[in-house]
Design a protein around this motif. Sequence first.
Motif: not given
Length: 273
Positions: A226-235, A259-267
Amino acid sequence: MFLVQTGIAFSKPLFGPLGVSGTTFLRLGFAAVILLAVTRPRLRGRRPRDLAAAALLGMASAGMTLLFAGAIDRLPMGTAATIEFLGPLAVALVFARRASHLLWALLAAGGVALLTLLGEGGEGGGLDPVGLLYAFGAAACYAAYILFTDKVGAAFQGFQGLAVSMTVGALAVAPFGLGQAWHGLTEPGASPLMLLLAVAGVSLLLPVIPYALEMTALRRMPQRVFSVLVSLEPAVSALVGLVVLGQLLGAVQLAGIGCVVAASVGATLTGRR
């Protein structure tokens, strides 16, 4: 995510007449009333630890909502949301089992450094330090919110636990917001009915519908996923801030968010392998 960020954007104009704390208190209060009326939670016979989890979720929700409202009052939405997103990203990394996730943590930290050290405020100056403290505090509360939402969702049927936690959250914010809300509603020239209707509408956008959706999601997937799937929230926050509030971010700020979005997508990608 769009409901959350739109609700935040529509809340900001209410900060003037009602104050940050007053608006937050009324939002949580309306949300509690709506959820209590719909779910009618039964507390008799509940285990003390389940009630404690619901109360802690309420405290985390109150802290997250109040601190983030204070952050967006002083910072661009995209910047505040990116820093707050460190909460769910931290949860994802804590539950990670691969050493490679440390690289994503470093990338996220680099993004935050770009935002906080090199990013500019809305008037072209430096970012407000108090706003940054609020945003980091909201991130800590966001991490706790994810952990306790999962526990409350498993312990209570439907959204009864959410109703209990929202009631606790409203009571927790009352000492900070009740006075501001009353002053704003009773000030000469104010339109209390219109203000209350506006707050009621915003409370549906945030927190009623999004929190219910998030609890449903956390019942069906692990906390880390769940935590990583919301990675687009900052964008999403940056986009809503631009469209609704006219907040245009600079290149450095956009790079930090990226950078933060890319880190979440990578994770997310490495965690699925």
